[in-house]
Design an enzyme around this catalytic site. Structure first.
Site, PDB file in Angstrom:
ATOM      1  N   LEU A   1     -34.436  58.518 -39.011  1.00 13.35           N
ATOM      2  CA  LEU A   1     -33.187  59.255 -38.786  1.00 13.35           C
ATOM      3  C   LEU A   1     -32.834  59.308 -37.308  1.00 13.35           C
ATOM      4  O   LEU A   1     -31.662  59.357 -36.950  1.00 13.35           O
ATOM      5  CB  LEU A   1     -33.326  60.688 -39.305  1.00 13.35           C
ATOM      6  CG  LEU A   1     -33.459  60.864 -40.812  1.00 13.35           C
ATOM      7  CD1 LEU A   1     -33.737  62.317 -41.151  1.00 13.35           C
ATOM      8  CD2 LEU A   1     -32.193  60.414 -41.512  1.00 13.35           C
TER       9      LEU A   1
ATOM     10  N   GLU B   1     -34.547  59.307 -32.944  1.00 16.79           N
ATOM     11  CA  GLU B   1     -35.660  59.082 -32.018  1.00 16.79           C
ATOM     12  C   GLU B   1     -35.417  59.910 -30.780  1.00 16.79           C
ATOM     13  O   GLU B   1     -34.284  59.999 -30.313  1.00 16.79           O
ATOM     14  CB  GLU B   1     -35.682  57.601 -31.650  1.00 16.79           C
ATOM     15  CG  GLU B   1     -36.927  57.184 -30.990  1.00 16.79           C
ATOM     16  CD  GLU B   1     -37.009  55.667 -30.877  1.00 16.79           C
ATOM     17  OE1 GLU B   1     -38.037  55.193 -30.433  1.00 16.79           O
ATOM     18  OE2 GLU B   1     -36.039  54.983 -31.236  1.00 16.79           O
ATOM     19  N   GLY B   2     -36.449  60.548 -30.280  1.00 18.27           N
ATOM     20  CA  GLY B   2     -36.322  61.301 -29.035  1.00 18.27           C
ATOM     21  C   GLY B   2     -37.310  60.756 -28.043  1.00 18.27           C
ATOM     22  O   GLY B   2     -38.014  59.784 -28.327  1.00 18.27           O
ATOM     23  N   GLN B   3     -37.369  61.420 -26.913  1.00 22.00           N
ATOM     24  CA  GLN B   3     -38.234  60.929 -25.844  1.00 22.00           C
ATOM     25  C   GLN B   3     -39.696  60.951 -26.283  1.00 22.00           C
ATOM     26  O   GLN B   3     -40.492  60.131 -25.878  1.00 22.00           O
ATOM     27  CB  GLN B   3     -38.021  61.837 -24.654  1.00 22.00           C
ATOM     28  CG  GLN B   3     -38.483  61.256 -23.368  1.00 22.00           C
ATOM     29  CD  GLN B   3     -38.300  62.280 -22.267  1.00 22.00           C
ATOM     30  OE1 GLN B   3     -37.634  63.293 -22.455  1.00 22.00           O
ATOM     31  NE2 GLN B   3     -38.892  62.016 -21.133  1.00 22.00           N
TER      32      GLN B   3
ATOM     33  N   LYS C   1     -40.335  65.305 -38.304  1.00 22.70           N
ATOM     34  CA  LYS C   1     -40.325  65.072 -36.860  1.00 22.70           C
ATOM     35  C   LYS C   1     -41.757  64.802 -36.450  1.00 22.70           C
ATOM     36  O   LYS C   1     -42.645  65.616 -36.710  1.00 22.70           O
ATOM     37  CB  LYS C   1     -39.842  66.357 -36.204  1.00 22.70           C
ATOM     38  CG  LYS C   1     -39.060  66.203 -34.958  1.00 22.70           C
ATOM     39  CD  LYS C   1     -38.521  67.585 -34.630  1.00 22.70           C
ATOM     40  CE  LYS C   1     -37.637  67.574 -33.440  1.00 22.70           C
ATOM     41  NZ  LYS C   1     -37.174  68.910 -33.104  1.00 22.70           N
TER      42      LYS C   1
ATOM     43  N   ASP D   1     -28.140  75.319 -25.831  1.00 23.12           N
ATOM     44  CA  ASP D   1     -27.462  74.018 -25.988  1.00 23.12           C
ATOM     45  C   ASP D   1     -26.691  73.980 -27.304  1.00 23.12           C
ATOM     46  O   ASP D   1     -26.794  73.024 -28.069  1.00 23.12           O
ATOM     47  CB  ASP D   1     -28.493  72.885 -25.911  1.00 23.12           C
ATOM     48  CG  ASP D   1     -27.844  71.512 -25.738  1.00 23.12           C
ATOM     49  OD1 ASP D   1     -26.632  71.468 -25.441  1.00 23.12           O
ATOM     50  OD2 ASP D   1     -28.537  70.503 -25.929  1.00 23.12           O
TER      51      ASP D   1
ATOM     52  N   GLY E   1     -40.871  61.334 -29.646  1.00 22.65           N
ATOM     53  CA  GLY E   1     -41.236  61.046 -31.023  1.00 22.65           C
ATOM     54  C   GLY E   1     -40.058  60.573 -31.836  1.00 22.65           C
ATOM     55  O   GLY E   1     -39.016  60.233 -31.304  1.00 22.65           O
ATOM     56  N   GLU E   2     -40.282  60.575 -33.145  1.00 23.16           N
ATOM     57  CA  GLU E   2     -39.246  60.071 -34.045  1.00 23.16           C
ATOM     58  C   GLU E   2     -39.006  61.074 -35.157  1.00 23.16           C
ATOM     59  O   GLU E   2     -39.859  61.900 -35.452  1.00 23.16           O
ATOM     60  CB  GLU E   2     -39.715  58.759 -34.672  1.00 23.16           C
ATOM     61  CG  GLU E   2     -39.802  57.633 -33.671  1.00 23.16           C
ATOM     62  CD  GLU E   2     -40.096  56.291 -34.317  1.00 23.16           C
ATOM     63  OE1 GLU E   2     -40.512  56.269 -35.497  1.00 23.16           O
ATOM     64  OE2 GLU E   2     -39.902  55.280 -33.626  1.00 23.16           O
TER      65      GLU E   2
HETATM   66  N1  ADE Z   1     -31.906  64.181 -38.068  1.00 28.16           N
HETATM   67  C1  ADE Z   1     -32.809  64.925 -37.478  1.00 28.16           C
HETATM   68  N2  ADE Z   1     -33.170  65.941 -38.238  1.00 28.16           N
HETATM   69  C2  ADE Z   1     -32.471  65.868 -39.364  1.00 28.16           C
HETATM   70  C3  ADE Z   1     -32.392  66.630 -40.532  1.00 28.16           C
HETATM   71  N3  ADE Z   1     -33.130  67.727 -40.680  1.00 28.16           N
HETATM   72  N4  ADE Z   1     -31.566  66.247 -41.486  1.00 28.16           N
HETATM   73  C4  ADE Z   1     -30.822  65.144 -41.311  1.00 28.16           C
HETATM   74  N5  ADE Z   1     -30.829  64.389 -40.236  1.00 28.16           N
HETATM   75  C5  ADE Z   1     -31.657  64.738 -39.264  1.00 28.16           C
END
Ligand code: ADE
Length: 842
Positions: free
Chosen positions: A554, A556-558, A593, A697, A560-561
């Site tokens: 879904l 990607e961050g610094q 996550k 944020d 993890g994914e």
């Molecule tokens: N992207 C990141 N977290 C999500 C989530 N909980 N549901 C759908 N897309 C996402």
């Protein structure tokens, strides 16, 4: 320069290690194009656009990968062939599937490797247990690296995708290693023997990875003597796990057949070479009857089809009965020219054992320090007893220190010049900027007022801008720090400082601490310490990770994914009254996550902290943590899955409902939907405010939408590329969503529920513009900051966001109240919620 430093450092470190392969891991040029298209071939290709030249790791040209023609069958041997142009020591392979910007679906779950040194004789790579199949990719995008144990010496490599079921596969590849300077293409030697040391398990001293033929003796291949693994002092110990004792050595007994007093070996090279020396890594554990050879005689042959030359080179070693360490013995070869060598090693004791043999030939000016074709430096030998790399090390370290001094000097100089330049007047743009903005000057209180705003040219210079920023009087600051929002700890009521100050409010550490591990910006929470986090702090239950079935990535961050996963048995796991939505007997989908495996300790702590915070939150409009997998790595948090993604994306792809959208079936939302979304966000924020949580944020990009248009507030932080332009980088330190930030957050670093209210006003504005425009899109980041100064000065020159055409005037009034200069004049989330609910009912 940094790369150069790293290379030198890497080179100097090589001298102290036992395995060449550990350091010989340079990318060999698939990704960066050093391997030319003509050198990448294949047995077949599906289309022109999936030809072998597209098999480059991390590249997206063509259709994004090499794909062999048709569906691959289990019995197929389709291959991708890479010609590395020179003999190469290969230690690692990286593979990837066809991502094609999200369109690709194909990847190779497994593959085999064949290799050749001459392009004619091909050998199949096997691991030390004899398996040929290498586990490949699990999805289209992630690179899977596989270490080659044993390493390969080859010029040509074939990757052969393997499949159990008939399927389409595509691959992208990088090979890692370093050039093989020895030029040795094969050696032959008598088979190694079995030793039965009393009181120990038998030690098999054969050449178990030899890639030539084993008919009575080994011939035509390379093996343990060139695998880069240097044997230990005690030959019974091994570097590799799960192998038998004696594994690292090839050894012979003196009295056995074929070894009457000596062992004869032949070495064949890629071309005629001018030999300076040969290094033989020998065991010398004399207490067990093992010693280095007493002498060696070598014959030379200029061509393969020629007689051995009469004149030999003989070398006597100095035998050592005191030091049992294994060692390199260097045999001078007197600059003899040859394409092949035959050497006879004479026993000094009952056993003779070698773990590595290398050759230094005249082409390389310094036998130890070799320059590769790719410009890297490579240390070949590491004999601690015979030769020392100390002078090289010292040389390298001195060079590094000198370079560092130069770099520091350059940085200081640069900073100095930058300061001067910053102070110098910039080119003034005498340009009228026509901005469709509404202004809240006393002369104009009509929020729908649109006017042409002439930016004062002097404000276009950020340096001037900063100088123009308000000198905050103590009293003003005191009032800014006060206000109706009691926020223990999180309120940073810093002493009087202008934005230009040397001590910025947004010290990097502050910001990093706020940032969640997968890039999330954690809600600021009072009095939470990282150090004290343990498993017992986490109230979410541990879910068996094997029951999370990966579906797709879904985000990607610094750090993890985020993956979409099916969670088998989650409702039963969570039990009665579980917060999962009705499933209609479909599988339960969750967002997982996952922290990167190589995350730092700080990132792990932050991840656990994020879990702890999230597990405290329980509201229908806040994303819910369902369970965690933290008992083993990688750490995971499992949250609800929101089918419609983030609100910014959701709205920006929609039009407002009308007969036209109905007729053309354009995805649409009604004004009522928008209002309902706003109510939900205000409700979630009301909940956070009640707990004294400050979000910092709030924006549509941080809200998620499910299939029933429920909105839940989340926080993805600043790491998503898609929204990077929403964040402003202050001199490389902090990353701030300035367009959503209240003036006091920008100028004083003060984040409170009241500044969240400001951000809510901007979020409301985004919703009613259907996220088609960035807030203050006509202002540069510097101008936004300049405008913040105007908010502080409050002289009627501040620019407000305009009223979106869709927005009812009463709603725009709510926005304007959120952007009140005085914190106490801003509404509370409870107030906003009540007002918006009234709007829904009307
Ligand atoms: N992207 C990141 N977290 C999500 C989530 N909980 N549901 C759908 N897309 C996402």
């Amino acid at each position: 320069m940094l790369l150069f430093l790293l290379l030198i450092l890497q080179t100097s470190l090589k001298g102290s290690c036992t395995s060449v392969s550990g350091h010989c891991r340079f990318p060999l040029g698939m990704e960066d194009g050093r391997v030319k298209d003509k050198d990448i071939t294949a047995s077949s290709k599906w289309y022109e656009t999936t030809g072998p030249q597209f098999a480059r790791l991390n590249r997206e040209e063509g259709d994004g990968a090499w794909c062999p023609e048709g569906q691959l069958q289990h019995s197929d041997s389709q291959y991708l062939q890479v010609d590395l142009s020179v003999l190469t020591f290969l230690t690692l392979v990286g593979t990837q599937g066809r991502y094609a910007r999200g369109l690709g679906k194909e990847f190779a779950r497994a593959y085999r490797l064949n290799y050749s040194r001459d392009g004619l004789t091909w050998k199949a790579w096997k691991n030390r247990q004899g398996n040929t199949v290498i586990e490949g990719n699990k999805n289209t995008y992630a690179i899977v690296y596989k270490e080659l144990h044993p390493s390969i010496i080859a010029r040509y490599v074939r990757l052969i995708p393997v499949t159990e079921l008939s399927s389409t596969v595509c691959m992208r590849v990088e090979l890692y290693g370093c050039p093989w300077h020895d030029g040795l293409i094969s050696y032959s030697a008598p088979e190694g023997q079995l030793m039965m040391p009393p009181g120990y398990p038998p030690a098999s001293l054969n050449d178990s990875i030899y890639d030539g033929t084993h008919e009575r003796s080994c011939s035509g291949g390379l093996g343990q003597l060139t695998d880069g693994v240097v044997g230990m002092d005690d030959f019974l110990l091994t570097h590799e796990k799960q192998v038998w004792s004696g594994y690292d050595y090839l050894g012979w007994r003196n009295d056995s057949q074929g070894t009457q007093g000596h062992v004869e070996m032949e070495f064949v090279f890629d071309r005629q070479r001018n030999f300076t020396s040969m290094k033989v890594h020998s065991n010398n554990l004399f207490t067990r009857g093992v010693k280095i050879f007493s002498s060696v005689s070598c014959w030379f042959k200029p061509r393969l089809i020629a007689n051995w030359e009469q004149e030999t080179v003989t070398f006597r070693t100095v035998l050592d009965d005191r030091n049992p360490s294994a060692r390199y013995v260097t045999v001078p070869l007197n600059q003899r020219t040859a394409k092949a060598l035959r050497c006879r090693f004479y026993f000094a004791d009952v056993w003779m054992m070698f773990s590595e043999i290398s050759f230094q030939s005249g082409e390389n000016p310094h036998p130890d320090l070799k320059t590769s074709t790719h410009g890297e430096l490579k240390v070949k030998s590491n004999d601690p007893t015979e030769e020392t790399n100390t002078p090289i090390l010292i040389g390298c370290l001195v060079t590094i220190i000198l370079l560092l001094v130069v770099i520091i000097f350059l940085i200081l100089w640069c900073q100095c010049v930058c300061k001067v330049l910053e102070k110098a007047p910039r080119r003034i743009l005498d340009e009228e900027v026509t901005i469709r903005l509404s202004s809240c000057s006393p002369a104009n209180t009509d929020p729908h007022y649109e006017r042409v705003f002439l930016l004062d040219p002097q404000y276009q210079n950020p340096a001037v801008l900063r100088n123009k920023l308000p000198e905050l009087p103590q009293s003003a600051e005191a009032s800014a720090c006060g206000g109706g929002y009691a926020e223990p700890d999180v309120t940073q009521c810093t002493p009087h400082q202008s934005f230009h100050s040397n001590a910025p409010h947004y010290a990097e550490t502050d910001i990093i601490r706020l940032q969640g591990v997968t890039g999330s910006n954690m809600y600021a929470v009072p009095a939470l310490t990282v150090d004290s986090l343990t498993r017992k702090d986490i109230s979410a239950a541990e879910f068996p990770r094997q029951q999370l079935i990966f579906r797709e990535k879904l985000g990607e961050g610094q750090f993890g994914e985020v993956h979409l996963c099916e969670a088998e048995g989650l409702p039963e796991f969570l039990g009665e009254g579980s917060p999962l939505p009705d499933r209609d007997s479909r599988p339960v989908l969750v967002a997982v996550k996952q922290l990167r495996a190589d995350a730092t300790l700080q990132a792990r702590n932050d991840f656990l902290k994020e879990i702890k915070i999230m597990s405290r939150l329980d509201d229908p409009n806040i994303i819910r943590l369902l369970c965690v997998c933290v008992s083993s790595d990688p750490l995971c948090m499992v949250t609800e899955y929101m089918e419609n993604g983030d609100l910014n994306m959701f709205l920006s792809q929609r039009e407002i409902e009308s007969t036209l959208t109905h007729a053309n079936s354009i995805p649409s939302v009604s004004l009522c939907d928008l209002l309902h979304m706003a109510v939900q966000i205000s409700s979630g924020m009301k909940y956070l405010a009640s707990l004294n949580f400050v979000h910092r944020d709030l924006a549509t990009r941080n809200c998620l939408v499910d299939r029933r248009l429920t909105i839940k507030i989340a926080d993805f932080g600043m790491s998503r590329n898609l929204y990077s332009s929403d964040y402003y980088r202050i001199q490389g330190r902090a990353v701030l969503p300035i367009r959503w930030m209240a003036w006091e957050s920008i100028l004083l670093g003060k984040f409170t529920t009241a500044s969240d209210v400001w951000a809510f006003g901007v979020t409301l504005w985004e919703i009613f513009t259907l996220c088609k425009e960035q807030p203050y899109s006509l202002l540069s980041d510097e101008q936004v900051i300049e405008n913040t100064g105007e908010f502080f000065r409050n002289q009627g020159r501040q620019i407000f966001l305009y009223s979106p055409p869709l927005c009812p005037p009463s709603l725009f009034e709510v926005m304007m109240r959120c952007w009140s200069r005085n914190i106490t004049d801003r509404p509370t989330f409870d107030g906003i919620y009540q007002t918006l609910r009234r709007h829904v009912r009307e």
